[in-house]
Scaffold this motif. Structure first.
Motif, PDB file in Angstrom:
ATOM      1  N   GLY A 176       0.825  -1.198   0.000  1.00 18.51           N
ATOM      2  CA  GLY A 176       0.000   0.000   0.000  1.00 18.51           C
ATOM      3  C   GLY A 176       0.857   1.245   0.000  1.00 18.51           C
ATOM      4  O   GLY A 176       1.838   1.344  -0.729  1.00 18.51           O
ATOM      5  N   SER A 177       0.478   2.180   0.853  1.00 23.84           N
ATOM      6  CA  SER A 177       1.180   3.454   0.937  1.00 23.84           C
ATOM      7  C   SER A 177       1.303   3.779   2.410  1.00 23.84           C
ATOM      8  O   SER A 177       0.811   3.047   3.265  1.00 23.84           O
ATOM      9  CB  SER A 177       0.334   4.523   0.252  1.00 23.84           C
ATOM     10  N   LYS A 178       1.922   4.882   2.699  1.00 22.08           N
ATOM     11  CA  LYS A 178       2.007   5.323   4.095  1.00 22.08           C
ATOM     12  C   LYS A 178       0.600   5.385   4.714  1.00 22.08           C
ATOM     13  O   LYS A 178       0.398   4.948   5.847  1.00 22.08           O
ATOM     14  CB  LYS A 178       2.654   6.714   4.128  1.00 22.08           C
ATOM     15  N   GLN A 179      -0.341   5.939   3.942  1.00 21.18           N
ATOM     16  CA  GLN A 179      -1.710   6.065   4.456  1.00 21.18           C
ATOM     17  C   GLN A 179      -2.313   4.687   4.751  1.00 21.18           C
ATOM     18  O   GLN A 179      -2.967   4.481   5.777  1.00 21.18           O
ATOM     19  CB  GLN A 179      -2.616   6.776   3.428  1.00 21.18           C
ATOM     20  N   VAL A 180      -2.103   3.767   3.803  1.00 18.86           N
ATOM     21  CA  VAL A 180      -2.680   2.430   3.956  1.00 18.86           C
ATOM     22  C   VAL A 180      -2.002   1.703   5.115  1.00 18.86           C
ATOM     23  O   VAL A 180      -2.652   1.052   5.941  1.00 18.86           O
ATOM     24  CB  VAL A 180      -2.555   1.635   2.649  1.00 18.86           C
ATOM     25  N   ARG A 181      -0.700   1.861   5.240  1.00 15.10           N
ATOM     26  CA  ARG A 181       0.014   1.162   6.314  1.00 15.10           C
ATOM     27  C   ARG A 181      -0.301   1.760   7.691  1.00 15.10           C
ATOM     28  O   ARG A 181      -0.166   1.087   8.703  1.00 15.10           O
ATOM     29  CB  ARG A 181       1.528   1.180   6.060  1.00 15.10           C
ATOM     30  N   ALA A 182      -0.695   3.030   7.696  1.00 14.17           N
ATOM     31  CA  ALA A 182      -1.044   3.659   8.970  1.00 14.17           C
ATOM     32  C   ALA A 182      -2.400   3.192   9.471  1.00 14.17           C
ATOM     33  O   ALA A 182      -2.671   3.207  10.668  1.00 14.17           O
ATOM     34  CB  ALA A 182      -1.040   5.180   8.823  1.00 14.17           C
ATOM     35  N   SER A 183      -3.272   2.778   8.557  1.00 15.05           N
ATOM     36  CA  SER A 183      -4.613   2.324   8.960  1.00 15.05           C
ATOM     37  C   SER A 183      -4.741   0.814   8.889  1.00 15.05           C
ATOM     38  O   SER A 183      -5.278   0.180   9.785  1.00 15.05           O
ATOM     39  CB  SER A 183      -5.680   2.920   8.016  1.00 15.05           C
ATOM     40  N   GLY A 184      -4.266   0.246   7.787  1.00 16.00           N
ATOM     41  CA  GLY A 184      -4.467  -1.173   7.515  1.00 16.00           C
ATOM     42  C   GLY A 184      -3.733  -2.049   8.508  1.00 16.00           C
ATOM     43  O   GLY A 184      -2.670  -1.695   9.019  1.00 16.00           O
ATOM     44  N   THR A 185      -4.337  -3.201   8.784  1.00 17.76           N
ATOM     45  CA  THR A 185      -3.746  -4.116   9.760  1.00 17.76           C
ATOM     46  C   THR A 185      -3.414  -5.449   9.099  1.00 17.76           C
ATOM     47  O   THR A 185      -4.089  -5.871   8.163  1.00 17.76           O
ATOM     48  CB  THR A 185      -4.722  -4.375  10.917  1.00 17.76           C
ATOM     49  N   VAL A 186      -2.379  -6.076   9.619  1.00 15.06           N
ATOM     50  CA  VAL A 186      -1.974  -7.382   9.100  1.00 15.06           C
ATOM     51  C   VAL A 186      -3.103  -8.385   9.361  1.00 15.06           C
ATOM     52  O   VAL A 186      -3.483  -9.165   8.490  1.00 15.06           O
ATOM     53  CB  VAL A 186      -0.678  -7.852   9.780  1.00 15.06           C
ATOM     54  N   GLY A 187      -3.663  -8.290  10.567  1.00 14.18           N
ATOM     55  CA  GLY A 187      -4.741  -9.206  10.929  1.00 14.18           C
ATOM     56  C   GLY A 187      -5.964  -9.038  10.035  1.00 14.18           C
ATOM     57  O   GLY A 187      -6.577 -10.015   9.608  1.00 14.18           O
TER      58      GLY A 187
ATOM     59  N   SER B  67      -8.722 -11.387   1.751  1.00  8.92           N
ATOM     60  CA  SER B  67      -8.490 -10.694   0.492  1.00  8.92           C
ATOM     61  C   SER B  67      -7.471 -11.475  -0.343  1.00  8.92           C
ATOM     62  O   SER B  67      -6.372 -11.760   0.114  1.00  8.92           O
ATOM     63  CB  SER B  67      -7.973  -9.287   0.779  1.00  8.92           C
ATOM     64  N   PRO B  68      -7.850 -11.838  -1.577  1.00 12.34           N
ATOM     65  CA  PRO B  68      -6.937 -12.643  -2.388  1.00 12.34           C
ATOM     66  C   PRO B  68      -5.732 -11.836  -2.860  1.00 12.34           C
ATOM     67  O   PRO B  68      -4.798 -12.394  -3.413  1.00 12.34           O
ATOM     68  CB  PRO B  68      -7.815 -13.069  -3.570  1.00 12.34           C
ATOM     69  N   ILE B  69      -5.757 -10.528  -2.638  1.00  8.08           N
ATOM     70  CA  ILE B  69      -4.678  -9.703  -3.150  1.00  8.08           C
ATOM     71  C   ILE B  69      -3.724  -9.252  -2.054  1.00  8.08           C
ATOM     72  O   ILE B  69      -2.975  -8.319  -2.215  1.00  8.08           O
ATOM     73  CB  ILE B  69      -5.240  -8.475  -3.906  1.00  8.08           C
ATOM     74  N   GLY B  70      -3.749  -9.929  -0.924  1.00  7.43           N
ATOM     75  CA  GLY B  70      -2.840  -9.562   0.152  1.00  7.43           C
ATOM     76  C   GLY B  70      -1.415  -9.955  -0.188  1.00  7.43           C
ATOM     77  O   GLY B  70      -1.164 -11.033  -0.723  1.00  7.43           O
ATOM     78  N   ASP B  71      -0.483  -9.076   0.095  1.00  5.82           N
ATOM     79  CA  ASP B  71       0.915  -9.384  -0.183  1.00  5.82           C
ATOM     80  C   ASP B  71       1.623 -10.010   1.011  1.00  5.82           C
ATOM     81  O   ASP B  71       2.678 -10.606   0.861  1.00  5.82           O
ATOM     82  CB  ASP B  71       1.665  -8.106  -0.584  1.00  5.82           C
TER      83      ASP B  71
ATOM     84  N   ASP C 153       5.813   1.049  -6.085  1.00  2.00           N
ATOM     85  CA  ASP C 153       5.141   1.449  -4.853  1.00  2.00           C
ATOM     86  C   ASP C 153       3.629   1.419  -5.008  1.00  2.00           C
ATOM     87  O   ASP C 153       3.098   1.694  -6.075  1.00  2.00           O
ATOM     88  CB  ASP C 153       5.581   2.869  -4.449  1.00  2.00           C
ATOM     89  N   GLN C 154       2.977   1.122  -3.942  1.00  2.00           N
ATOM     90  CA  GLN C 154       1.521   1.154  -3.862  1.00  2.00           C
ATOM     91  C   GLN C 154       0.870   0.475  -5.053  1.00  2.00           C
ATOM     92  O   GLN C 154       0.048   1.048  -5.753  1.00  2.00           O
ATOM     93  CB  GLN C 154       1.017   2.601  -3.740  1.00  2.00           C
ATOM     94  N   ASP C 155       1.270  -0.743  -5.293  1.00  6.58           N
ATOM     95  CA  ASP C 155       0.617  -1.556  -6.319  1.00  6.58           C
ATOM     96  C   ASP C 155       0.391  -2.930  -5.706  1.00  6.58           C
ATOM     97  O   ASP C 155       1.023  -3.295  -4.715  1.00  6.58           O
ATOM     98  CB  ASP C 155       1.510  -1.650  -7.565  1.00  6.58           C
ATOM     99  N   ILE C 156      -0.510  -3.661  -6.308  1.00  8.58           N
ATOM    100  CA  ILE C 156      -0.777  -5.024  -5.853  1.00  8.58           C
ATOM    101  C   ILE C 156       0.042  -5.947  -6.736  1.00  8.58           C
ATOM    102  O   ILE C 156       0.134  -5.745  -7.943  1.00  8.58           O
ATOM    103  CB  ILE C 156      -2.284  -5.302  -5.952  1.00  8.58           C
ATOM    104  N   SER C 157       0.641  -6.962  -6.130  1.00 10.30           N
ATOM    105  CA  SER C 157       1.571  -7.774  -6.904  1.00 10.30           C
ATOM    106  C   SER C 157       0.855  -8.597  -7.966  1.00 10.30           C
ATOM    107  O   SER C 157      -0.276  -9.026  -7.783  1.00 10.30           O
ATOM    108  CB  SER C 157       2.350  -8.695  -5.964  1.00 10.30           C
ATOM    109  N   SER C 158       1.545  -8.794  -9.082  1.00 10.04           N
ATOM    110  CA  SER C 158       1.072  -9.780 -10.054  1.00 10.04           C
ATOM    111  C   SER C 158       1.556 -11.151  -9.604  1.00 10.04           C
ATOM    112  O   SER C 158       0.840 -12.133  -9.704  1.00 10.04           O
ATOM    113  CB  SER C 158       1.565  -9.429 -11.457  1.00 10.04           C
ATOM    114  N   VAL C 159       2.773 -11.184  -9.104  1.00 11.61           N
ATOM    115  CA  VAL C 159       3.307 -12.413  -8.509  1.00 11.61           C
ATOM    116  C   VAL C 159       4.071 -12.027  -7.248  1.00 11.61           C
ATOM    117  O   VAL C 159       4.818 -11.058  -7.238  1.00 11.61           O
ATOM    118  CB  VAL C 159       4.293 -13.145  -9.450  1.00 11.61           C
TER     119      VAL C 159
END
Lengths: 778, 494
Positions: B289-300, B307-311, B378-384
């Motif tokens: 994600g980004s700084k914003q996403v990492r500040a809010s988003g949780t690993v849990g 989410s199938p797109i979790g890295d 940065d701030q992209d979802i992986s293809s692999v």
């Protein structure tokens, strides 16, 4: 009227022009007080419009539309379909083929079929999902190949032809050919499409639209409402980005808001959701380019045949001008002795592709660079040598469309300076050594030129108006037909007007572009905003100043040479007055202190039917040198260093010009690297949000990034203060990045031309890498 | 029980009782407060135009984090100081970050600018950040600008953000700290009725009881995914339980055996613990994600909603992570890979919720590598996404391998055949690696989508395994990561 020739090469000291002043709205931008349309206070009772569409349909006949549940949803006030359009159901610029609301047939994935008008935007969005629409699908035509097979076009083919390319090919020592795909591009203006329509007395409508073309908004709204143009006023203070995406494609949303406003009698606002915006609006045209080039064995081009097959989408929109400009730039900076450059404008069942910064030019130039790279690789020379070998020069300076490249010396000098300042040849050596030592990572280097024609190729668009008032307190009201989308046009024009009156910028009040102040304008496009509007404003200011001068000469019984405007003062011989004092005196003497300036670009004589004449007032030049590293196991790529030298003539505002160059380059780099539009086999756009469509972010730009303005003798044409247009040309500086990636891939198998397509995503790079390896194996 | 939410804005406590379960912070600002400085660019937390700052007490200090207000629920700002672009001008003077952006020409169209300003404001107040271009681009990765090409914004950040903070927020920080302390209570929060509510339990037992009564409620932690259910899918979420106030659930505990990550610990909060586990993990974390996403988003949260797109899951699976679940009936633990049953389907029973993860530390004979491949760094979802843990015998033979991929199937998945084929492989002899690479073909049948084709995914999966083996064995003489090279400053050949 044309420009008075400003023939002095040495200028009087300038006080406002040439200064690196901040954008006029910079302080408002950073404090959040710059007002965009969605930020405006809404009149009480404002309703919200949301477009409705069918997510399962690409192309097909509409069998039935059941909107009962939509109408009954909470907060819904009205639901609009094609039958509700009071006037003509069309929002196209010219060709009559863009329905505001689908009628009988759905032509592409995302076409608007109905619109919900509700008390809140959320209510409208929820209601829009409740429609039951039955469409009998037709197998859609999606790709260039589909359209070729079906032989469907939106416009007839067009071409430039010079000499006999057939004979030229026969006379060539070596022939090369190939085909490349060049992807499209989503504008991704940060402010999405938005309009607010407010009903006025006597059937009038005031429309606030985020548009590059207020006059066309006025025309479109009048047309769909079935009322005279004079009843409609369009206004825009600023856009949150345009890039061509709001030249024609702002029309539909202003039209829908206006229809809703007329039917409900309430102020109506439509702001597209980002995903809807990306799905419904057109993009940069994507192409397949088939090319063939003959040269003399040393790399000097003898003959060229190029065919540009573009996907225009379901309607014409601006595809005529876009595809023409592709042909106008298929030479990049190179002389083609014999040439045939053809264009096919294919019709596909996809969104209607439109203007995007560069307007077809970037695709034409990129194809030319591919040909040069192919020649260089096949003869085993450095691509830069082949580029310079084929540059226009004193003898060979006619483009395939017959316009001479008069400033070829600027081009040569600029590239020579860049070659030096970027240490091109030292780095070439270092990169060759790096590639010899490294098996996985490979580096590439390229230095590419830009030559971009300035003027609308539709001659009548090369005109502009401005309205300037001097008030009796010495303050100046400035209005013109150009729109502000971030490019700093308002600031540049204000600097020119301040210069003309000899005042500081705080005396010039910038006002929103409004069709009732300056009528019949062209779009702010083709990089021409400043060239046209600053000149019109300058003429208006000059006229008022001349009237004051005449008045003062009579009053003070002196000659014009005794009168001087400067430093917020008017000097009459030894006496000094404020501009306010002079304005008051002039007003008492009943002198008109308002003037509508008008400017039409001189010297343009292009005739499209015969493909003769001069399409451009002048060319803007530039050059970029890029170094990249690719990973040959994964296709990942970094841009390591970029050096740019760009020609803006004599700059009106170096800070703003620098911003245009850097921003244009980065936008072009995104187009050629990370920005990939993907449609699935059913014709549905899959990359319709920033989560899936990736424009460059801060870490994608090279750390080593040097951008300079070329210091030359200014524009040889009599443009405003000898400046040159800067909006679009820098986009094509990014060709250097693409060619550097090609160079890196080429290092894997010397002598073989990589088959890299654009955008060069990791996957595209890997495809080219594997192709090189296969060819080496065989 | 408290039936309001409370936060600080402009030095004043704001108390709201009418907060909808799915009302976003951005809508509150623009539609209710008519504060339009904060913009909506995408409505999905990817462009940063709506960035605002939230200040919270951490160890007695106010820490400002940037968040995307478009996907932040209004109720989630309970107890925080909310700072928007309107709050920065003090005494008609621009804030230092605003001044620098004007002076260095950091805005063109200006629409993204308030978002940048707010991210820069948080960087201005961040402590211990090293003044470098890399720091700046890391902070700015979540703010898209389509006009400037970023260079002037980066310059403005370097100019303004690395001096000791000296603005109205520092001047009144004592008062702010006191107000925030006053707002921090341990009462359960519940707004609404049993059919429609926003709630925020203060304890794990409170959560278990409430979720037991309302198993149809939506559990939300950082809302970086749930936010999109609201703004994009227009889901009518009537019952919202925010986990952010549950005491202790955000713990990050490092021990000699591993790291325990509480369900509501943000990516940001786990960064240093991940760094200690492996520099590879730190690199991955930085690109989520980004700084914003990492500040809010949780690993849990990323794991719990499947989410199938979790890295993170491939990396955590390769490391042998276990997941803890809890409900009114009790607790259980399971290997992380077993939680992901199928696309969109997880092993989570009604009333059950994720409480934490345990990531074991690598032992001395283990090597870990992970790679994220995406169109943009940065701030992209992986293809692999590929993650590898090799346990290596003294003779350089692999005795155990854990290999997990993302983007290769409907769920993050272990490559069992490949793992088996890797056992006995000699790191010193690349000719023994071939069978393992071939085995990936039987482990996976990847799909084609907008991120990559099936063919590219398969080829890249093999390349990543090869890369891991090359790096671990030292057979590659060079640094073979393009990004690592750039960041190490090797980007100029001359």
């Amino acid at each position: 009227m044309t420009a008075p020739l400003d023939q002095t090469t040495h200028e009087l000291p300038l006080k406002q022009v040439r200064k690196a002043l901040p954008h006029d709205s910079a302080e408002k931008h950073v404090s959040g007080t710059a007002t965009y349309i969605d930020d405006m206070a809404e009149p009480v009772g404002t309703l919200h419009v949301v477009p409705g569409w069918e997510r399962r349909a690409t192309r097909g006949r509409i069998q039935s539309i059941d909107l009962e549940d939509v109408r009954n949803a909470p907060g819904v006030v009205a639901v609009l379909t094609a039958e509700d359009v009071p006037g003509t159901n069309d929002c196209s610029s010219a060709f009559g083929d863009d329905p505001v609301l689908a009628s009988g047939e759905v032509l592409f994935f995302g076409q608007v079929i109905f619109a919900v008008v509700a008390e809140t935007r959320e209510a409208a969005r929820r209601a829009a999902l409740l429609a039951k629409i039955d469409i009998s699908p037709i197998t859609p035509i999606l790709t260039v190949e589909d359209a070729e097979d079906a032989d469907t076009t939106v416009l007839p083919d067009y071409q430039f032809r010079r000499g006999s390319p057939e004979t030229g090919m026969t006379a060539s020592t070596s022939l090369l050919d190939g085909s490349m795909r060049i992807g499209g591009q989503e504008h991704f203006y940060l402010e999405g499409q938005v309009a607010m329509a407010q009903p006025q007395e006597d059937g009038g409508m005031l429309v606030y639209s985020s548009t590059q073309h207020p006059t066309e908004i006025q025309h479109t709204v009048a047309k769909v409402l079935g009322v005279p143009d004079a009843r409609i006023t369009a206004e825009v203070r600023r856009m949150g980005g345009g890039f061509g995406g709001k030249e024609s494609q702002a029309n539909q949303w202003a039209a829908l808001a206006s229809i809703a406003a007329q039917i409900t009698g309430k102020s109506c606002k439509l702001r597209l959701d980002r995903d809807d915006d990306m799905i419904m609006t057109g993009k940069r045209h994507d192409f397949r380019v088939d090319w063939k080039v003959g040269h003399d064995g040393t790399g000097k081009i003898r003959a060229v045949e190029m065919e540009f097959l573009s996907r225009c989408g379901y309607s014409v929109d601006l595809s005529l001008g876009v595809n023409d400009r592709t042909l106008f730039h298929a030479d990049s900076s190179y002389f083609y002795p014999d040439a045939q450059i053809r264009s096919r404008r294919l019709r596909t069942d996809t969104c209607s592709n439109t203007a995007f910064r560069g307007f077809g030019g970037p695709q034409g130039m990129l194809a030319a660079e591919r040909m040069i790279d192919a020649i260089a690789i096949s003869v085993g020379k450095d691509p830069l040598e082949i580029r310079k070998l084929n540059f226009y020069d004193g003898e060979q300076n006619l483009t395939p469309f017959g316009m001479p490249v008069e400033e070829y010396e600027v081009m040569h000098d600029l590239i020579a300076q860049l070659e030096e300042s970027s240490s091109y040849w030292d780095r070439r050596e270092a990169i060759t050594a790096f590639n010899a030592e490294n098996a996985v990572l490979k580096k590439g280097l390229a230095l590419t030129p830009v030559k971009f024609g300035i003027s609308f190729t539709l001659k009548h668009l090369n005109q502009a108006g401005a309205l300037v008032h001097l008030y009796t307190d010495g303050s100046i009201h400035l209005n013109h037909g150009g729109t502000e989308m971030g490019q700093g046009l308002y600031q540049k024009v204000a600097q020119v007007v301040a210069e003309e009156f000899g005042v500081t910028l705080d005396k010039v009040h910038i006002t929103a572009t409004n069709t009732s102040k300056v009528p019949n304008t062209g779009p702010t496009a083709a990089s021409s905003g400043t060239d046209l509007n600053a000149m019109a404003a300058k003429l208006a200011a000059k006229e008022i100043r001349n009237r004051l001068t005449t008045f003062l000469c009579e009053q003070h019984q002196c000659g014009e040479e005794a009168i001087h405007f400067g430093d917020n003062k008017v000097l009459i011989g030894e006496q000094s007055f404020t501009l306010a004092e002079i304005a008051k005196q002039a007003h008492m003497a009943r002198i008109q202190m308002s003037h509508a300036g008008f400017y039409a670009t001189p010297g343009i004589t292009w005739d499209r039917d015969s493909a003769t004449g001069r399409p451009f007032y002048y060319f803007a030049f530039g050059g970029a040198c890029a170094e990249v590293t690719i990973d040959t196991m994964t296709g990942e790529m970094t841009v390591d260093r970029v050096d740019i030298l760009h020609d803006v003539g004599h700059s009106l505002n170096p800070a703003i010009d620098l911003g245009q160059i850097e921003g244009g380059f980065v936008q072009g780099m995104g187009w050629l690297t990370t920005e990939e539009l993907i449609w699935d086999e059913a014709g549905r756009l899959r990359t319709h949000a920033p989560s899936t469509y990736k424009i460059p972010t801060a870490s994608d730009i090279p750390e080593d990034f040097t951008v300079n303005l070329y210091e030359g003798s200014g524009n040889p044409q009599a443009t405003v203060y000898r400046s040159k247009a800067v909006g679009e040309p820098p986009v094509m500086l990014a060709n250097a990045v693409f060619c550097a990636i090609t160079d890196a891939v080429a290092s894997l198998n010397p002598g073989e031309v990589p088959t890299l397509d654009a955008p060069a995503t990791p996957e595209a790079i890997m495809k080219a890498v594997q192709d090189m390896r296969r060819r080496r194996a065989t | 029980m408290r039936d309001t939410i409370r936060f600080l804005k402009g030095g004043q406590v704001v108390e709201l009782s009418n907060v909808g379960p799915s009302e976003t912070l951005l809508d509150y600002l623009r539609l209710r407060r008519m504060e339009t400085g904060t913009k909506e660019g995408c409505g999905e937390g990817d462009c940063g135009a709506c960035t605002v700052a939230l200040g919270r007490l951490q160890g007695g200090r106010i820490v400002y984090q940037p968040v995307n207000s478009c996907i932040q629920l209004l109720g989630m700002i309970d107890g925080a100081e909310l700072v928007t672009v309107e709050d920065l001008i003090e005494d008609k003077r621009l804030h230092p970050v605003q001044r620098a952006m004007v002076d260095l020409h950091g805005s063109q169209c200006g629409f993204c600018t308030p978002g940048f300003i707010m991210t820069l404001f948080t960087l201005y107040h961040a402590e211990g950040e090293h003044k470098s271009r890399k720091t700046v681009t890391e902070w700015l990765a979540g703010n898209l600008c389509r006009c400037t090409g970023y260079r002037p914004i980066i310059d403005a950040a370097l100019e303004a953000c690395f001096e000791a903070a000296d603005d109205a927020f520092t001047w009144r920080s004592k008062q702010t700290r006191e107000s925030l302390q006053m707002l921090a209570d341990s009462r359960d929060v519940f707004l609404g009725d049993s059919n429609k509510f926003f709630s925020s339990p203060a304890t794990l037992d409170g959560l278990a009881a409430l979720f037991g009564q309302h198993p149809d409620a939506t559990l939300v932690s950082g809302a970086t995914d749930v936010g999109l259910w609201i703004t994009k899918q227009l889901r009518d979420l009537k019952k919202m339980i925010w986990l952010g106030r549950i005491e202790g659930l955000d713990r990050v505990e490092e021990s000699p055996s591993g790291v325990l990550i509480g369900a509501t610990a943000t990516y940001q909060a786990t960064e240093s613990a991940m760094n200690a586990l492996s520099p590879n993990l730190a690199e991955l974390w930085r690109r989520i994600g980004s700084k914003q996403v990492r500040a809010s988003g949780t690993v849990g949260g990323n794991i719990a909603n499947g989410s199938p797109i979790g890295d993170t899951p491939p990396a955590l699976i390769a490391l042998g992570t276990t997941l803890e679940l809890h409900s009114a009936e009790g607790s259980r633990a399971l290997p992380l890979e077993d939680f992901f049953i199928d696309y969109g389907k997880q092993d989570r029973r009604p009333g059950e919720f994720v409480t934490g993860l345990f990531v074991p530390r690598l032992s001395a004979n283990q090597a870990f590598r992970c790679y994220k491949i995406s169109k943009r760094f940065d701030q992209d979802i992986s293809s692999v996404m590929g993650a590898f843990r090799f346990t290596v015998a003294p003779d350089a033979t692999i005795i155990e391998a854990r290999v997990a991929y993302g983007g290769m199937a409907g769920t993050p998945k272990r490559a069992f055949e490949t793992e088996a084929a890797l056992v006995g492989v000699s790191l010193e002899d690349p000719s023994t690696w071939g069978t393992a690479m071939q085995s990936l073909l039987s482990d996976f049948t990847p799909l084609t989508d907008m991120r990559a084709s099936s063919e590219y995914r398969m080829e890249t999966a093999r390349a990543l395994l090869a890369k891991a083996l090359m790096e671990v064995s030292g057979t590659a003489p060079e640094d073979i990561r393009v990004l690592a090279r750039r960041e190490a400053g090797h980007d100029r050949a001359a």
